[in-house]
Design a protein around this motif. Sequence first.
Motif, PDB file in Angstrom:
ATOM      1  N   HIS A  50      72.794 121.166  41.055  1.00  0.00           N
ATOM      2  CA  HIS A  50      72.973 121.740  42.388  1.00  0.00           C
ATOM      3  C   HIS A  50      73.561 120.781  43.424  1.00  0.00           C
ATOM      4  N   ARG A  55      67.050 127.429  49.649  1.00  0.00           N
ATOM      5  CA  ARG A  55      68.261 127.493  50.486  1.00  0.00           C
ATOM      6  C   ARG A  55      67.884 128.163  51.799  1.00  0.00           C
ATOM      7  N   PHE A  67      70.006 123.098  51.763  1.00  0.00           N
ATOM      8  CA  PHE A  67      69.098 123.064  50.624  1.00  0.00           C
ATOM      9  C   PHE A  67      68.017 122.000  50.785  1.00  0.00           C
TER      10      PHE A  67
END
Length: 192
Positions: A106, A154, A115
């Motif tokens: 990610h 998120r 995030f």
Amino acid sequence: MASTLRHLLSSVPSPTLEDMRCVAFMRNVNQGQRGHPSTGDILAGFADAGCPDIRTFQSNGTILFDADRPAGVVEQAADAIAARSGHEREILWIALSDLTAVVDEHGTTREPRRFEFTLHRGGTIDAHDPDVVRRAAERRCSIVDVGPGWALVRNEVEGEGHATPVLESLTGERATSRGLPTLVRLVSRFGP
């Protein structure tokens, strides 16, 4: 405090018999600020727990350490830091290899400042459970990835931080978060 920490650490994965590199997150720490453990307290507390060669990363209580029994080290370090500083703080940990896998998957995402990576004591969250989805949405975020004792969240707005309260609400346990950009830098510096 020690019995509470033993109970809270019971959901942490079992360590191997050889040293592994781990990352610890102290909850609610701003090293150098009044009312928080100092860097010296943290270094000495981990030394008291048998890990004299730790590395602190930034000033938010993120610690890199090597141990064959990380859960025991973290428990002892938390007690030693509280005794030295007069400030109790929970400490959660994850193997650096597991954190590296999350960053590898990610870390190059668009808008990384949205995030947060959160360590918690609630096992593995079902990110697709309708109640989980609803409760996260109420806090203006969504859970995008999970594993044992962690979640990647998120936020709807860049720079906001909703992961810790969402995970604490979902698990009924303490949690602590770090922004994804912080972890990308940590893995870049200390990862394999």
